[in-house]
Motif scaffolding. Sequence first.
Motif, PDB file in Angstrom:
ATOM      1  N   SER A 165      80.629  52.058  54.015  1.00  0.00           N
ATOM      2  CA  SER A 165      81.772  52.019  53.104  1.00  0.00           C
ATOM      3  C   SER A 165      82.735  53.184  53.323  1.00  0.00           C
ATOM      4  CB  SER A 165      81.293  52.021  51.650  1.00  0.00           C
ATOM      5  OG  SER A 165      80.616  53.232  51.352  1.00  0.00           O
ATOM      6  N   ALA A 166      82.288  54.204  54.084  1.00  0.00           N
ATOM      7  CA  ALA A 166      83.127  55.370  54.368  1.00  0.00           C
ATOM      8  C   ALA A 166      83.983  55.173  55.613  1.00  0.00           C
ATOM      9  CB  ALA A 166      82.260  56.614  54.536  1.00  0.00           C
ATOM     10  N   VAL A 167      83.927  53.967  56.215  1.00  0.00           N
ATOM     11  CA  VAL A 167      84.702  53.667  57.424  1.00  0.00           C
ATOM     12  C   VAL A 167      85.762  52.624  57.091  1.00  0.00           C
ATOM     13  CG1 VAL A 167      84.629  52.848  59.801  1.00  0.00           C
ATOM     14  CG2 VAL A 167      82.694  54.139  58.870  1.00  0.00           C
ATOM     15  N   LEU A 168      87.023  52.929  57.414  1.00  0.00           N
ATOM     16  CA  LEU A 168      88.130  51.997  57.195  1.00  0.00           C
ATOM     17  C   LEU A 168      88.598  51.456  58.540  1.00  0.00           C
ATOM     18  CD1 LEU A 168      88.043  53.386  54.430  1.00  0.00           C
ATOM     19  CD2 LEU A 168      90.538  53.450  54.450  1.00  0.00           C
ATOM     20  N   PRO A 169      88.689  50.127  58.695  1.00  0.00           N
ATOM     21  CA  PRO A 169      89.134  49.551  59.965  1.00  0.00           C
ATOM     22  C   PRO A 169      90.630  49.243  59.967  1.00  0.00           C
ATOM     23  CG  PRO A 169      88.231  47.824  58.592  1.00  0.00           C
ATOM     24  CD  PRO A 169      88.165  49.097  57.771  1.00  0.00           C
ATOM     25  N   PHE A 170      91.231  49.302  61.154  1.00  0.00           N
ATOM     26  CA  PHE A 170      92.633  48.962  61.355  1.00  0.00           C
ATOM     27  C   PHE A 170      92.749  48.271  62.707  1.00  0.00           C
ATOM     28  CE2 PHE A 170      92.170  52.787  58.911  1.00  0.00           C
ATOM     29  CZ  PHE A 170      92.982  52.570  57.795  1.00  0.00           C
ATOM     30  N   SER A 171      93.542  47.202  62.746  1.00  0.00           N
ATOM     31  CA  SER A 171      93.697  46.454  63.992  1.00  0.00           C
ATOM     32  C   SER A 171      95.153  46.090  64.197  1.00  0.00           C
ATOM     33  CB  SER A 171      92.854  45.162  63.964  1.00  0.00           C
ATOM     34  OG  SER A 171      91.476  45.438  63.851  1.00  0.00           O
ATOM     35  N   PRO A 213      90.936  43.582  58.543  1.00  0.00           N
ATOM     36  CA  PRO A 213      90.810  45.030  58.326  1.00  0.00           C
ATOM     37  C   PRO A 213      91.608  45.530  57.129  1.00  0.00           C
ATOM     38  CG  PRO A 213      92.121  44.553  60.293  1.00  0.00           C
ATOM     39  CD  PRO A 213      91.456  43.279  59.892  1.00  0.00           C
ATOM     40  N   VAL A 214      92.736  44.883  56.833  1.00  0.00           N
ATOM     41  CA  VAL A 214      93.513  45.273  55.649  1.00  0.00           C
ATOM     42  C   VAL A 214      92.714  44.983  54.384  1.00  0.00           C
ATOM     43  CG1 VAL A 214      95.612  44.844  54.315  1.00  0.00           C
ATOM     44  CG2 VAL A 214      95.717  44.907  56.819  1.00  0.00           C
ATOM     45  N   ILE A 215      92.114  43.806  54.314  1.00  0.00           N
ATOM     46  CA  ILE A 215      91.299  43.437  53.152  1.00  0.00           C
ATOM     47  C   ILE A 215      90.202  44.474  52.930  1.00  0.00           C
ATOM     48  CG2 ILE A 215      89.687  41.711  52.245  1.00  0.00           C
ATOM     49  CD1 ILE A 215      91.320  39.597  53.789  1.00  0.00           C
ATOM     50  N   LEU A 216      89.529  44.854  54.007  1.00  0.00           N
ATOM     51  CA  LEU A 216      88.401  45.777  53.906  1.00  0.00           C
ATOM     52  C   LEU A 216      88.869  47.186  53.555  1.00  0.00           C
ATOM     53  CD1 LEU A 216      85.388  45.330  54.191  1.00  0.00           C
ATOM     54  CD2 LEU A 216      85.552  46.058  56.589  1.00  0.00           C
ATOM     55  N   SER A 217      89.955  47.630  54.186  1.00  0.00           N
ATOM     56  CA  SER A 217      90.443  48.989  53.924  1.00  0.00           C
ATOM     57  C   SER A 217      90.945  49.137  52.494  1.00  0.00           C
ATOM     58  CB  SER A 217      91.543  49.356  54.919  1.00  0.00           C
ATOM     59  OG  SER A 217      91.010  49.518  56.217  1.00  0.00           O
ATOM     60  N   LYS A 218      91.588  48.098  51.956  1.00  0.00           N
ATOM     61  CA  LYS A 218      92.066  48.157  50.579  1.00  0.00           C
ATOM     62  C   LYS A 218      90.902  48.323  49.603  1.00  0.00           C
ATOM     63  CE  LYS A 218      95.343  45.283  49.275  1.00  0.00           C
ATOM     64  NZ  LYS A 218      96.112  44.028  49.116  1.00  0.00           N
ATOM     65  N   LYS A 219      89.753  47.732  49.922  1.00  0.00           N
ATOM     66  CA  LYS A 219      88.584  47.852  49.052  1.00  0.00           C
ATOM     67  C   LYS A 219      87.962  49.240  49.124  1.00  0.00           C
ATOM     68  CE  LYS A 219      87.154  42.969  49.309  1.00  0.00           C
ATOM     69  NZ  LYS A 219      86.105  42.031  49.794  1.00  0.00           N
ATOM     70  N   ARG A 220      88.092  49.903  50.283  1.00  0.00           N
ATOM     71  CA  ARG A 220      87.355  51.132  50.521  1.00  0.00           C
ATOM     72  C   ARG A 220      88.186  52.406  50.407  1.00  0.00           C
ATOM     73  NH1 ARG A 220      83.716  49.399  55.870  1.00  0.00           N
ATOM     74  NH2 ARG A 220      82.367  47.892  54.785  1.00  0.00           N
ATOM     75  N   VAL A 221      89.503  52.279  50.227  1.00  0.00           N
ATOM     76  CA  VAL A 221      90.384  53.426  50.366  1.00  0.00           C
ATOM     77  C   VAL A 221      90.131  54.521  49.338  1.00  0.00           C
ATOM     78  CG1 VAL A 221      92.247  52.454  48.946  1.00  0.00           C
ATOM     79  CG2 VAL A 221      92.792  54.092  50.761  1.00  0.00           C
ATOM     80  N   LEU A 222      89.612  54.161  48.171  1.00  0.00           N
ATOM     81  CA  LEU A 222      89.385  55.181  47.155  1.00  0.00           C
ATOM     82  C   LEU A 222      88.171  56.051  47.457  1.00  0.00           C
ATOM     83  CD1 LEU A 222      90.289  53.264  43.864  1.00  0.00           C
ATOM     84  CD2 LEU A 222      91.670  54.883  45.177  1.00  0.00           C
ATOM     85  N   GLY A 223      87.423  55.657  48.460  1.00  0.00           N
ATOM     86  CA  GLY A 223      86.429  56.534  49.053  1.00  0.00           C
ATOM     87  C   GLY A 223      85.103  56.658  48.335  1.00  0.00           C
TER      88      GLY A 223
END
Length: 405
Positions: free
Chosen positions: A108-114, A58-68
């Motif tokens: 791409s508008a969804v950020l995951p965290f676990s 989830p960190v890998i994915l959120s870092k890619k998507r955080v700029l929205g």
Amino acid sequence: MAVGLGPLPTLHPVPGFELGIASAGIKRPGRKDVVVMRCAEGSTVAGVFTLNAFCAAPVILSKKRVLGPVRYFLTNTGNANAGTGEPGLAAAERTCAKLAELAGVDASAVLPFSTGVIGEPLPVEKIEAALGDALADLSDGNWAAAATGIMTTDTLPKGASRQFVHDGVTVTVTGISKGAGMIKPNMATMLGYIATDAKVAQGVLQDLLRDAANKSFNRITIDGDTSTNDCCMLVATGQAALPEVTQASGELFAALKQAVLEVSMEVAQAIVRDGEGATKFVTVQVNGGGTYQECLDVAYAVAHSPLIKTALFASDPNWGRILAAVGRAGVPQLDVSKIDVFLGDVCIASKGGRAATYTEGQGAAVMAREEIGIRIELGRGGCSETIWTTDLSHEYVKINAEYRT
């Protein structure tokens, strides 16, 4: 065993930011372990993430998507989805895609965290089944429930809130965090979410979060272990009727910066107060350093010493252990004759040895407190740093020995 940590304070709703909680039963049936957060359209989002090389999917994915553009956060507890390779990344993408489908947004508008146990496959089906209930539960008043929903070994939920008025408009900053063990953030905290209804340009927001994290989340440690899943997010929904903050200056920026820092500091220190097995809340302050880094090196050498931490647990003023930690911190050409060490306001060591005025009774009285200050004066320059930590108790060992059982 939380030290000085009571019920949650009032957590003011942030217009444009909603939270919904549901049960997926990841580790225990009925446990509220899935939290969905919705950002109003047009919100700006900033994030800081773990520097652990084994960072979770989830960190890998959120870092890619955080700029929205970012519309949703999806958090699960009970499973870290870390050390899971490509299947873990696919699992994180799948849960995001399901939430996006239900919410009518792009994945791409969804950020995951676990957060949870490392190395186990993410129970995708359980999480997917809970998403409808989480979406139906969305409310801007659900901060307290969400603070409980993101807990793992935490004993109490953690949150803070501030409001200030600018040009007659009330601005709100509210945040929650989770964490109790595997705590030495190398960016932020285990999981942290802060939102404001101010309108802030993304670059300014990112700098604001990075600065706040460095002064709060990056100054706490329980056991010296940097997690695979550390993330801290700051959302600006822009719902307050004020001009956009486009630069790091002016009265509105200054007030917002102070509020974000206060919220960050409060929820970061709450993590230490709720440290696994903690019986003491310890402030380590290092003054008179030649550089800020050498102050931090000394502070962490003290905070991470098992000998000092066990002495704190025993309320034993074994001050020689502190001197030994300072001496091995790696500060070049350290002149011990210039160093003074204090327990609270009691000088325990000066000019390379035991202070002439020190008595064992003075040290024992300080060590018996739940909240203890260790202050080290290096006498080398004008730099200072402060970190917060805990003692090391039998309970810490028990919690982590039995974590998967």
